[in-house]
Design a protein around this motif. Structure first.
Motif, PDB file in Angstrom:
ATOM      1  N   ARG A 183      92.516 -48.351 -56.602  1.00  0.00           N
ATOM      2  CA  ARG A 183      91.961 -48.594 -57.930  1.00  0.00           C
ATOM      3  C   ARG A 183      91.768 -47.268 -58.649  1.00  0.00           C
ATOM      4  O   ARG A 183      91.672 -46.222 -58.009  1.00  0.00           O
ATOM      5  CB  ARG A 183      90.620 -49.341 -57.837  1.00  0.00           C
ATOM      6  CG  ARG A 183      90.769 -50.839 -57.530  1.00  0.00           C
ATOM      7  CD  ARG A 183      89.473 -51.417 -57.003  1.00  0.00           C
ATOM      8  NE  ARG A 183      89.497 -52.867 -56.932  1.00  0.00           N
ATOM      9  CZ  ARG A 183      90.177 -53.579 -56.061  1.00  0.00           C
ATOM     10  NH1 ARG A 183      90.944 -52.979 -55.170  1.00  0.00           N
ATOM     11  NH2 ARG A 183      90.112 -54.911 -56.068  1.00  0.00           N
ATOM     12  N   TYR A 184      91.676 -47.343 -59.978  1.00  0.00           N
ATOM     13  CA  TYR A 184      91.373 -46.143 -60.758  1.00  0.00           C
ATOM     14  C   TYR A 184      89.913 -46.190 -61.188  1.00  0.00           C
ATOM     15  O   TYR A 184      89.223 -47.216 -61.043  1.00  0.00           O
ATOM     16  CB  TYR A 184      92.312 -46.016 -61.961  1.00  0.00           C
ATOM     17  CG  TYR A 184      92.351 -47.190 -62.895  1.00  0.00           C
ATOM     18  CD1 TYR A 184      91.473 -47.280 -63.976  1.00  0.00           C
ATOM     19  CD2 TYR A 184      93.274 -48.223 -62.710  1.00  0.00           C
ATOM     20  CE1 TYR A 184      91.507 -48.360 -64.840  1.00  0.00           C
ATOM     21  CE2 TYR A 184      93.314 -49.306 -63.578  1.00  0.00           C
ATOM     22  CZ  TYR A 184      92.427 -49.371 -64.635  1.00  0.00           C
ATOM     23  OH  TYR A 184      92.464 -50.451 -65.491  1.00  0.00           O
ATOM     24  N   GLY A 185      89.441 -45.068 -61.724  1.00  0.00           N
ATOM     25  CA  GLY A 185      88.015 -44.912 -61.987  1.00  0.00           C
ATOM     26  C   GLY A 185      87.385 -45.968 -62.865  1.00  0.00           C
ATOM     27  O   GLY A 185      86.342 -46.540 -62.521  1.00  0.00           O
ATOM     28  N   SER A 186      87.992 -46.258 -64.022  1.00  0.00           N
ATOM     29  CA  SER A 186      87.391 -47.221 -64.945  1.00  0.00           C
ATOM     30  C   SER A 186      87.335 -48.620 -64.342  1.00  0.00           C
ATOM     31  O   SER A 186      86.375 -49.368 -64.561  1.00  0.00           O
ATOM     32  CB  SER A 186      88.182 -47.251 -66.256  1.00  0.00           C
ATOM     33  OG  SER A 186      88.124 -45.998 -66.905  1.00  0.00           O
ATOM     34  N   ARG A 187      88.356 -48.969 -63.567  1.00  0.00           N
ATOM     35  CA  ARG A 187      88.344 -50.286 -62.928  1.00  0.00           C
ATOM     36  C   ARG A 187      87.254 -50.349 -61.860  1.00  0.00           C
ATOM     37  O   ARG A 187      86.571 -51.379 -61.713  1.00  0.00           O
ATOM     38  CB  ARG A 187      89.704 -50.582 -62.305  1.00  0.00           C
ATOM     39  CG  ARG A 187      89.765 -51.963 -61.655  1.00  0.00           C
ATOM     40  CD  ARG A 187      91.112 -52.273 -61.073  1.00  0.00           C
ATOM     41  NE  ARG A 187      91.086 -53.523 -60.337  1.00  0.00           N
ATOM     42  CZ  ARG A 187      92.107 -54.003 -59.635  1.00  0.00           C
ATOM     43  NH1 ARG A 187      93.258 -53.334 -59.590  1.00  0.00           N
ATOM     44  NH2 ARG A 187      91.986 -55.147 -58.984  1.00  0.00           N
ATOM     45  N   LEU A 188      87.057 -49.269 -61.114  1.00  0.00           N
ATOM     46  CA  LEU A 188      85.991 -49.230 -60.123  1.00  0.00           C
ATOM     47  C   LEU A 188      84.626 -49.422 -60.793  1.00  0.00           C
ATOM     48  O   LEU A 188      83.771 -50.154 -60.296  1.00  0.00           O
ATOM     49  CB  LEU A 188      86.013 -47.898 -59.368  1.00  0.00           C
ATOM     50  CG  LEU A 188      87.106 -47.747 -58.312  1.00  0.00           C
ATOM     51  CD1 LEU A 188      87.206 -46.289 -57.873  1.00  0.00           C
ATOM     52  CD2 LEU A 188      86.836 -48.657 -57.114  1.00  0.00           C
TER      53      LEU A 188
ATOM     54  N   ALA B  87      91.947 -40.831 -50.892  1.00  0.00           N
ATOM     55  CA  ALA B  87      93.070 -39.943 -51.217  1.00  0.00           C
ATOM     56  C   ALA B  87      93.770 -40.481 -52.449  1.00  0.00           C
ATOM     57  O   ALA B  87      93.724 -41.692 -52.721  1.00  0.00           O
ATOM     58  CB  ALA B  87      94.039 -39.858 -50.043  1.00  0.00           C
ATOM     59  N   PRO B  88      94.397 -39.598 -53.238  1.00  0.00           N
ATOM     60  CA  PRO B  88      95.160 -40.092 -54.394  1.00  0.00           C
ATOM     61  C   PRO B  88      96.208 -41.096 -53.932  1.00  0.00           C
ATOM     62  O   PRO B  88      96.883 -40.895 -52.916  1.00  0.00           O
ATOM     63  CB  PRO B  88      95.794 -38.819 -54.965  1.00  0.00           C
ATOM     64  CG  PRO B  88      94.902 -37.714 -54.504  1.00  0.00           C
ATOM     65  CD  PRO B  88      94.407 -38.131 -53.157  1.00  0.00           C
ATOM     66  N   GLY B  89      96.329 -42.184 -54.693  1.00  0.00           N
ATOM     67  CA  GLY B  89      97.268 -43.253 -54.314  1.00  0.00           C
ATOM     68  C   GLY B  89      98.318 -43.512 -55.356  1.00  0.00           C
ATOM     69  O   GLY B  89      98.727 -44.669 -55.541  1.00  0.00           O
ATOM     70  N   GLY B  90      98.765 -42.484 -56.068  1.00  0.00           N
ATOM     71  CA  GLY B  90      99.781 -42.654 -57.093  1.00  0.00           C
ATOM     72  C   GLY B  90      99.204 -43.078 -58.423  1.00  0.00           C
ATOM     73  O   GLY B  90      98.019 -42.846 -58.707  1.00  0.00           O
ATOM     74  N   GLU B  91     100.040 -43.728 -59.242  1.00  0.00           N
ATOM     75  CA  GLU B  91      99.628 -44.181 -60.557  1.00  0.00           C
ATOM     76  C   GLU B  91     100.036 -45.628 -60.748  1.00  0.00           C
ATOM     77  O   GLU B  91     100.982 -46.117 -60.109  1.00  0.00           O
ATOM     78  CB  GLU B  91     100.261 -43.318 -61.654  1.00  0.00           C
ATOM     79  CG  GLU B  91      99.816 -41.862 -61.639  1.00  0.00           C
ATOM     80  CD  GLU B  91     100.434 -41.069 -62.786  1.00  0.00           C
ATOM     81  OE1 GLU B  91     101.356 -41.620 -63.454  1.00  0.00           O
ATOM     82  OE2 GLU B  91     100.016 -39.925 -63.024  1.00  0.00           O
ATOM     83  N   ASP B  92      99.306 -46.318 -61.627  1.00  0.00           N
ATOM     84  CA  ASP B  92      99.717 -47.684 -61.958  1.00  0.00           C
ATOM     85  C   ASP B  92     100.695 -47.643 -63.130  1.00  0.00           C
ATOM     86  O   ASP B  92     101.103 -46.570 -63.594  1.00  0.00           O
ATOM     87  CB  ASP B  92      98.497 -48.560 -62.266  1.00  0.00           C
ATOM     88  CG  ASP B  92      97.745 -48.110 -63.517  1.00  0.00           C
ATOM     89  OD1 ASP B  92      98.205 -47.160 -64.197  1.00  0.00           O
ATOM     90  OD2 ASP B  92      96.698 -48.711 -63.818  1.00  0.00           O
ATOM     91  N   ALA B  93     101.089 -48.816 -63.611  1.00  0.00           N
ATOM     92  CA  ALA B  93     102.089 -48.891 -64.678  1.00  0.00           C
ATOM     93  C   ALA B  93     101.608 -48.249 -65.969  1.00  0.00           C
ATOM     94  O   ALA B  93     102.411 -47.826 -66.804  1.00  0.00           O
ATOM     95  CB  ALA B  93     102.465 -50.355 -64.926  1.00  0.00           C
ATOM     96  N   SER B  94     100.291 -48.155 -66.137  1.00  0.00           N
ATOM     97  CA  SER B  94      99.744 -47.566 -67.360  1.00  0.00           C
ATOM     98  C   SER B  94      99.466 -46.082 -67.218  1.00  0.00           C
ATOM     99  O   SER B  94      98.935 -45.458 -68.143  1.00  0.00           O
ATOM    100  CB  SER B  94      98.455 -48.299 -67.763  1.00  0.00           C
ATOM    101  OG  SER B  94      98.696 -49.677 -67.981  1.00  0.00           O
TER     102      SER B  94
END
Length: 218
Positions: free
Chosen positions: A16-21, A54-61
Motif C-alpha cells: 500500500r502507499y501512504g495515503s491509502r494506509l 521495504a519499497p514495493g514498486g509503484e501502482d498504476a498512478s
C-alpha cells in the motif's frame, strides 16, 4: 496507540502507499485516532530503517508502494501475542487535573467533577448512538462490513471506558465528601465536661463521691 503496528497490520494484507494506509487506518478505527499523512510517512521511514517494510514498486498512478518484510510479519505476530503493558500507564489528563485540584486554593473540585461528569455522560451517549449505526451497517452486510465490525469494537471499548470514568467520578466525589466530613469532625471543639452545679465557678468535674452525697441510695 501503536501507529507502527497498525500500519504493519494493514501492510500484511498487501502493498500500500501512504495515503491509502492513512485512509484504511481511519476507516478501521472510525477516525477515533486521526492520522495525518506526515505521521504515516514518518512511521514508514522508521519501519523501513528497522527492516520491517521495504519499497514495493509503484501502482498504476505512480504512488510509491510499501510491502511488509518477513521481519515485519514476525514483529506483527509478536505484537498480537503480547499483552498490552499496564506497568507504565499513559498519563491521563483527568486524573492529573483532579490530583492537582485537591487542596489548590480557589478551586472547587466538586464543580470540576460535575463538569467532567456532564461531558463524560454526553460522550457515552454519542458513542452509544454511533454503536447503533455500526450495528445497523453490519446487519445490512455491505462491502465495508469488516471495517464496521472493527469500528464497533472500538466504540464498545470507548463506551466501557466512559462508563468506568463516570463511576470513578462518582466515587471521587463521594470520597471527597467523606474526607471533608471527617476533617470537620476533627475540627469540632470537644464538648465541655460536666461540673458539680453545687460547687463554685472554679470547681472541676463532679466526683463520684459528690454525686453519691447528692443522690443517696434509699
Amino acid at each position: 496507540m501503536s501507529i507502527r503496528h497498525g500500519l504493519l497490520a494493514l501492510l500484511d494484507q498487501g502493498p500500500r502507499y501512504g495515503s491509502r494506509l492513512r485512509a484504511e487506518f481511519e476507516s478501521r478505527t472510525g477516525s477515533t485516532w486521526p492520522l495525518n499523512v506526515g505521521q504515516v510517512y514518518t512511521t514508514l521511514a522508521r519501519l523501513e530503517r528497522d527492516g520491517l517494510v521495504a519499497p514495493g514498486g509503484e501502482d498504476a498512478s505512480g504512488h510509491t508502494l510499501y510491502a511488509i518484510t518477513d521481519a515485519g510479519r514476525a514483529e506483527l505476530r509478536e505484537w498480537y501475542a503480547r499483552p498490552v503493558d499496564r506497568a507504565s500507564p499513559p498519563r491521563d489528563e483527568l486524573s492529573i487535573k483532579l490530583a492537582m485540584a485537591v487542596g489548590s486554593p480557589g478551586v472547587d473540585i466538586r464543580a470540576v467533577i460535575q463538569a467532567q461528569r456532564h461531558a463524560t455522560i454526553k460522550a457515552m451517549q454519542d458513542y452509544t448512538r454511533l454503536k447503533v449505526q455500526a450495528l445497523a451497517a453490519i446487519e445490512q452486510g455491505d462491502s465495508r462490513e469488516r471495517d464496521d465490525v472493527a469500528w464497533l469494537l472500538v466504540l464498545e471499548q470507548l463506551i466501557f471506558q466512559t462508563e468506568a470514568e463516570a463511576r470513578w467520578l462518582d466515587h471521587s466525589e463521594s470520597r471527597l465528601v467523606r474526607l471533608s466530613l471527617t476533617a470537620d469532625r476533627r475540627a469540632e471543639p470537644a464538648p465541655p465536661q460536666a461540673t458539680d452545679p453545687d460547687a463554685g465557678p472554679d470547681a472541676g468535674p463532679a466526683s463520684a463521691k459528690s454525686r453519691a452525697t447528692r443522690f443517696p441510695r434509699s
